[in-house]
Write a protein that holds these residues in place. Structure first.
Motif, PDB file in Angstrom:
ATOM      1  N   ASP A 137       0.867  -1.182   0.000  1.00 57.64           N
ATOM      2  CA  ASP A 137       0.000   0.000   0.000  1.00 57.64           C
ATOM      3  C   ASP A 137       0.899   1.226   0.000  1.00 57.64           C
ATOM      4  OD1 ASP A 137      -1.808   2.013   0.277  1.00 57.64           O
ATOM      5  OD2 ASP A 137      -2.614   1.348   2.203  1.00 57.64           O
ATOM      6  N   TRP A 138       1.021   1.854  -1.173  1.00 54.65           N
ATOM      7  CA  TRP A 138       1.940   2.995  -1.310  1.00 54.65           C
ATOM      8  C   TRP A 138       1.243   4.325  -1.068  1.00 54.65           C
ATOM      9  CZ3 TRP A 138       4.815   1.475  -6.481  1.00 54.65           C
ATOM     10  CH2 TRP A 138       5.545   0.295  -6.257  1.00 54.65           C
ATOM     11  N   GLN A 141      -2.886   6.503  -5.090  1.00 54.47           N
ATOM     12  CA  GLN A 141      -3.539   5.600  -6.026  1.00 54.47           C
ATOM     13  C   GLN A 141      -4.309   6.384  -7.078  1.00 54.47           C
ATOM     14  OE1 GLN A 141      -5.775   2.151  -4.681  1.00 54.47           O
ATOM     15  NE2 GLN A 141      -4.929   2.364  -2.625  1.00 54.47           N
ATOM     16  N   HIS A 146      -1.290   1.876  -7.729  1.00 51.70           N
ATOM     17  CA  HIS A 146      -0.397   2.631  -6.857  1.00 51.70           C
ATOM     18  C   HIS A 146       0.700   3.310  -7.685  1.00 51.70           C
ATOM     19  CE1 HIS A 146      -1.961   0.849  -3.087  1.00 51.70           C
ATOM     20  NE2 HIS A 146      -2.221  -0.174  -3.878  1.00 51.70           N
TER      21      HIS A 146
END
Length: 327
Positions: A137-138, A141, A146
């Motif tokens: 989960d960067w 988005q 991402h």
């Protein structure tokens, strides 16, 4: 291959080899290195990596369009030129050093940006190990994809080297080489997660009780263990543990345990000739048929089918000994 080497992305030898193969006979080649660059290539559960050197008006100069995405994940590093992702209001471009991460089922629509002469990007298709969830989960988005932008030359060089090494190790046929490829991929994902965290300037630390629960489950995957026992071990109620587990790991306790067992089973299937009925007990399932259903749910294929795709690493006697298995 473990020694650090300075790589120049613009002198990547893979680019010349791929362009030469495409120029020779792009439509007739059955080489995975080339076939995977065209629509219709079937990605399976193994890790696949490569580089796509798109040149204006070249054979790869088209937009990849997968509205339903893929079963696995793809991480993408732009090496040179400019790429375009999506169209309309969601459209954005990526340049050298930018990274993309496509989760399963996220729509794919990307190609060379209009006006650019090229778009070279390295990519890795993979099925993540269960404990990687927090690293995927960067933050930023766009329509489920991402995006991580950075222009640090040192970090870019390091990531490029790791992408090259993932491809090199993944092309070998033995199980330990595949593990080395996953090791390099893990390094990439950890680096990206750290970059994303630094960009947000708000580090999130996984609750120590969740980490303790993961350690307890992982110590002996073959032992039957329930959520209540794990919860008692970390001094939480089952409901509170389940809530924290979903918050930090993105899945339930039982689902996480099953994913760990499947990862272990995949390793045993690759490196040993243990009969599948016995193997199911080694990873915590007394019922081989139930183990087969869990394995199929996580990988998309049966244990027998998975083993068939990796029999090149087993001695002939072991292959023959497994020939009658039907799970």
């Amino acid at each position: 291959m473990d020694e650090k080497t300075d790589f120049d992305p613009l002198q990547d030898p893979q680019v010349e080899r791929i362009i030469s193969k495409l120029a020779y006979s792009p439509s007739e080649s059955d080489d995975d290195q080339v076939a995977s660059l065209f629509p219709g290539f079937r990605f399976d559960v193994r890790l696949v990596a490569g580089i796509t050197p798109i040149e204006k008006n070249g054979p790869l100069d088209f937009f990849v369009d997968r509205p339903k995405g893929m079963r696995g994940w793809i991480v993408n590093l732009t090496v040179d030129g400019t790429g375009q992702v999506f169209e309309g209001e969601q459209q954005f471009t990526v340049g050298a050093g930018d990274l993309l991460l496509f989760p399963p089922e996220a729509a794919h629509f990307y190609g060379r940006a209009e006006g650019a002469e090229k778009w070279w990007h390295r990519w890795i298709y993979f099925q993540p190990r269960a404990f990687w969830k927090p690293w995927l989960d960067w933050g930023t988005q766009v329509d489920g994809v991402h995006l991580l932008r950075h222009r640090d030359e040192g970090k870019f060089s390091e990531l490029f080297r790791l992408f090259v090494e993932v491809e090199g190790w993944s092309q070998r046929q033995d199980a330990l080489s595949l593990d080395l490829a996953f090791n390099r991929l893990e390094h990439i994902l950890l680096s990206c997660a750290r970059l994303a965290r630094d960009a947000r300037n708000s580090p999130e630390v996984v609750d120590e009780r969740v980490l303790a629960a993961c350690a307890m489950i992982s110590r002996d995957l073959a032992r039957p263990i329930g959520v209540r026992e794990v919860a008692d071990h970390v001094c939480l109620s089952p409901s509170r543990l389940s809530s924290l587990f979903r918050k930090y790991m993105g899945t339930g306790v039982v689902q996480w345990r099953d994913a760990q067992r499947v990862q272990y089973a995949m390793q045993l299937l690759r490196i040993s000739g243990v009969p599948i009925k016995s193997l199911s007990q080694m990873v915590g399932y007394d019922d081989p048929l139930y183990f087969s259903r869990v394995f199929r749910r996580h990988t998309g294929m049966s244990p027998r089918h998975f083993r068939e795709r990796h029999t090149e690493i087993l001695p002939v006697a072991q292959k023959e000994g497994n020939a009658g298995e039907t799970l």
